[in-house]
Design an enzyme around this catalytic site. Structure first.
Site, mmCIF file in Angstrom:
data_model
loop_
_atom_site.group_PDB
_atom_site.id
_atom_site.type_symbol
_atom_site.label_atom_id
_atom_site.label_comp_id
_atom_site.label_asym_id
_atom_site.label_seq_id
_atom_site.Cartn_x
_atom_site.Cartn_y
_atom_site.Cartn_z
ATOM 1 N N LYS A 181 3.374 -11.952 6.327
ATOM 2 C CA LYS A 181 3.888 -11.335 7.557
ATOM 3 C C LYS A 181 3.946 -9.812 7.386
ATOM 4 O O LYS A 181 4.733 -9.300 6.602
ATOM 5 C CB LYS A 181 5.285 -11.840 7.908
ATOM 6 C CG LYS A 181 5.658 -11.375 9.322
ATOM 7 C CD LYS A 181 7.120 -11.354 9.610
ATOM 8 C CE LYS A 181 7.781 -10.057 9.262
ATOM 9 N NZ LYS A 181 7.433 -8.913 10.139
ATOM 10 N N GLU A 255 11.038 -6.353 -4.154
ATOM 11 C CA GLU A 255 10.829 -4.937 -4.464
ATOM 12 C C GLU A 255 11.537 -4.167 -3.361
ATOM 13 O O GLU A 255 11.108 -4.179 -2.212
ATOM 14 C CB GLU A 255 9.326 -4.651 -4.522
ATOM 15 C CG GLU A 255 9.009 -3.419 -5.324
ATOM 16 C CD GLU A 255 8.877 -2.212 -4.430
ATOM 17 O OE1 GLU A 255 9.909 -1.550 -4.224
ATOM 18 O OE2 GLU A 255 7.776 -1.953 -3.953
ATOM 19 N N CYS A 289 9.330 3.895 -1.429
ATOM 20 C CA CYS A 289 10.500 3.324 -2.107
ATOM 21 C C CYS A 289 10.796 4.045 -3.417
ATOM 22 O O CYS A 289 11.944 4.182 -3.808
ATOM 23 C CB CYS A 289 10.297 1.843 -2.341
ATOM 24 S SG CYS A 289 8.690 1.466 -3.011
ATOM 25 N N GLU A 386 19.214 5.626 0.455
ATOM 26 C CA GLU A 386 17.790 5.856 0.643
ATOM 27 C C GLU A 386 17.577 6.400 2.056
ATOM 28 O O GLU A 386 17.838 5.705 3.036
ATOM 29 C CB GLU A 386 17.048 4.517 0.466
ATOM 30 C CG GLU A 386 15.562 4.665 0.432
ATOM 31 C CD GLU A 386 14.845 3.351 0.172
ATOM 32 O OE1 GLU A 386 15.211 2.323 0.768
ATOM 33 O OE2 GLU A 386 13.895 3.356 -0.638
#
Ligand code: NDP
Length: 475
Positions: A181, A255, A289, A386
């Protein structure tokens, strides 16, 4: 700075259909639901296409198709599976211009990056894992390691095709079949990849692509027919997934986010370090990331480094992602732009000092100028969370021990960078940094042979290299 004439890449190299179906069992099929989703170009807000929104029933069909294909695919000799992967890799190379343009249109990233970084790495991943397909018995997981079955893979929007490659190439090499997906805002290159699977004559059902939103992703990872879940995305959703599959027996790799420290010592080559800092946080608009979003600079060179960094930022060109001169493209979505704005406003409210170069923003689309915060304290939210945007927090340190302590003072642990002339210091730092990847005198370097993954809230499991095979083998 002298002006460059515009050098736009042609968008005519790619043929975007007005509407896309789901790719299940090697065929384009309609969704059983009525929902459709529009995907837009974030640089112009123009609608690019409508894509299907897969329901639970659609996911069930896709998992069924993958299960059916698993028998023959897993029984096929590795050398035969390798031929398909090599073929896919070569087609990706042949069609790389088309894929790069499509990626930049759907994601907003500069064509220079999609063309020179994403696409070469995508092809390299397929070549690399094609090479493993007939050598699994020598990978260190026993003489005849077996695949897991059906892999349910959910990927984010920051490197759509590259994350697809990271997930699909090792899964197929090991003999698994997949249902993938893509992210809601960037489905188009995955759908073009489905065409490439057909062009490569990949047996039907080995790769299935279901587009949709978070619910589709949830239906996929929770499907009882899925043996392995691979997810890249936010820590929040990663946590949800870990909770929902706990006890199910499914093998999982996650992850997740990061808040990497890019650490510059006073003996570093400062001009190179400046390039590394820019690459660390402004590459891909900071939607990375492992981005070096916290600059830790030794106090004695902080002023000099910041001066050079600001001069360098003033030369970055923000604008049309398809222009080959563009360094900084569009923010991927209105929602992500709102999040970057919110956290940046908070940075100021919490007392840090904000700086951006003069940088006119286009009228339409989603844009954010390269931004530096100085005077950042470790407790500030811009130093802890983040941001996932072109926003750098600058902190200083005096001793290597302080640098390690500050670098590790984060719930994440995905990556770090160390800039110094001393090899022994690099090794000393690498031993102490709690990060899956430590770059020395470079940043954001990727290679299919090198494992990648996190500690702590950055997730678990490794992708890439020999280690990346483990996630797709019954070991
Ligand atoms: P998400 O983690 O929500 O999205 C990643 C993928 O997971 C997408 O395909 C998403 O689908 C899907 N998804 C969403 N909810 C579920 C669920 N419950 N079960 C299974 N799959 C699900 O990231 P966002 O796009 O919402 O971004 C939010 C923040 O996450 C960003 O601001 C950034 O900070 C961080 N992020 C970090 C990434 C990284 O690599 N570290 C990558 C992306 C985001 P859909 O797109 O349709 O929602």
């Amino acid at each position: 700075m002298f002006e460059y004439a515009p050098a736009p890449e042609s968008r005519d190299v790619v043929d975007i259909k007005p509407s896309y179906q789901l790719f299940i069992g090697g065929e384009w099929v309609d969704s059983e639901g009525d929902n459709r989703n529009k995907t837009i170009n974030p640089a112009s807000e123009e609608v690019l296409a409508e894509v299907a929104w897969a329901t639970e029933a659609d996911v069930d069909r896709a998992v069924g198709a993958a299960r059916k294909a698993f028998g023959t695919w897993s029984a096929m000799p590795g050398s035969e599976r390798a031929k398909y992967l090599f073929r896919i890799a070569r087609i990706i190379q042949e069609r790389s211009r088309e894929l790069a343009v499509l990626e930049s249109l759907d994601n907003g990233k500069p064509i220079r990056e999609s063309r020179d970084v994403d696409l070469p790495l995508v092809a390299a991943h397929f070549f690399y894992y094609a090479g493993w397909a007939d050598k699994l018995g020598y990978a260190g997981y026993g003489p005849d390691p077996r695949p897991l079955g059906v892999a349910g893979q959910v990927i984010p929007w920051n490197f759509p095709l590259l994350m697809l490659a990271w997930k699909i190439a090792p899964a197929l090499a090991c003999g698994n079949t997949v249902v993938l997906k893509p992210a809601e805002t960037t489905p188009l290159t995955a759908l073009l990849f489905a065409e490439i699977c057909r062009q490569a004559d990949l047996p039907p059902g080995v790769v299935n692509i279901v587009t949709g939103a978070g619910e589709t992703g949830a239906a996929l990872v929770n499907h009882p027919g899925v043996d392995k879940v691979a997810f890249t995305g936010s820590t929040e959703v990663g946590r949800l997934i870990a909770r929902s599959v706990a006890g199910s027996g499914k093998k999982v790799t996650l992850e997740l986010g990061g808040k990497a420290a890019n650490i510059v010592f006073d003996d570093a080559a400062l001009d190179q370090a400046v390039e590394g800092v820019v690459n660390g946080i402004f590459f891909n608009q900071g939607h990375v990331c492992c981005a070096g979003s916290r600059l830790l600079v030794q106090e004695s060179v902080a002023d000099e480094l910041l001066g050079a960094l600001k001069r360098r930022l003033a030369t970055l060109r923000l604008g049309d992602p398809l222009d080959k001169n563009t360094d900084i493209g569009a923010i991927n979505s209105a929602a992500q732009l709102a999040k970057i704005r919110e956290l940046s406003d908070l940075g100021e409210a919490e007392g840090a000092e904000r700086w951006s170069p003069v940088c006119p923003l286009p009228d339409r689309g989603f844009w954010f100028p390269p931004t530096i915060f100085t005077g950042v304290a470790q407790s500030h939210r811009i130093a802890r969370e983040e941001v996932f945007g072109p926003v750098l927090s600058v902190l200083t340190f005096r001793t290597p021990a302080e640098a390690v302590e500050k670098a590790n003072n984060t719930p994440f642990g995905l990556s770090a960078g160390v800039w110094t002339e001393k090899g022994s210091r690099i090794l000393w730092m690498a031993d102490r940094l709690r990060a899956g990847v430590v770059w020395a005198n470079t940043f954001n370097r990727f290679d299919p042979a090198s494992p990648f993954g996190g500690y702590k809230e950055s997730g678990y499991g490794r992708e890439g290299g020999r280690h990346g095979l483990e996630a797709y083998l019954d070991v």
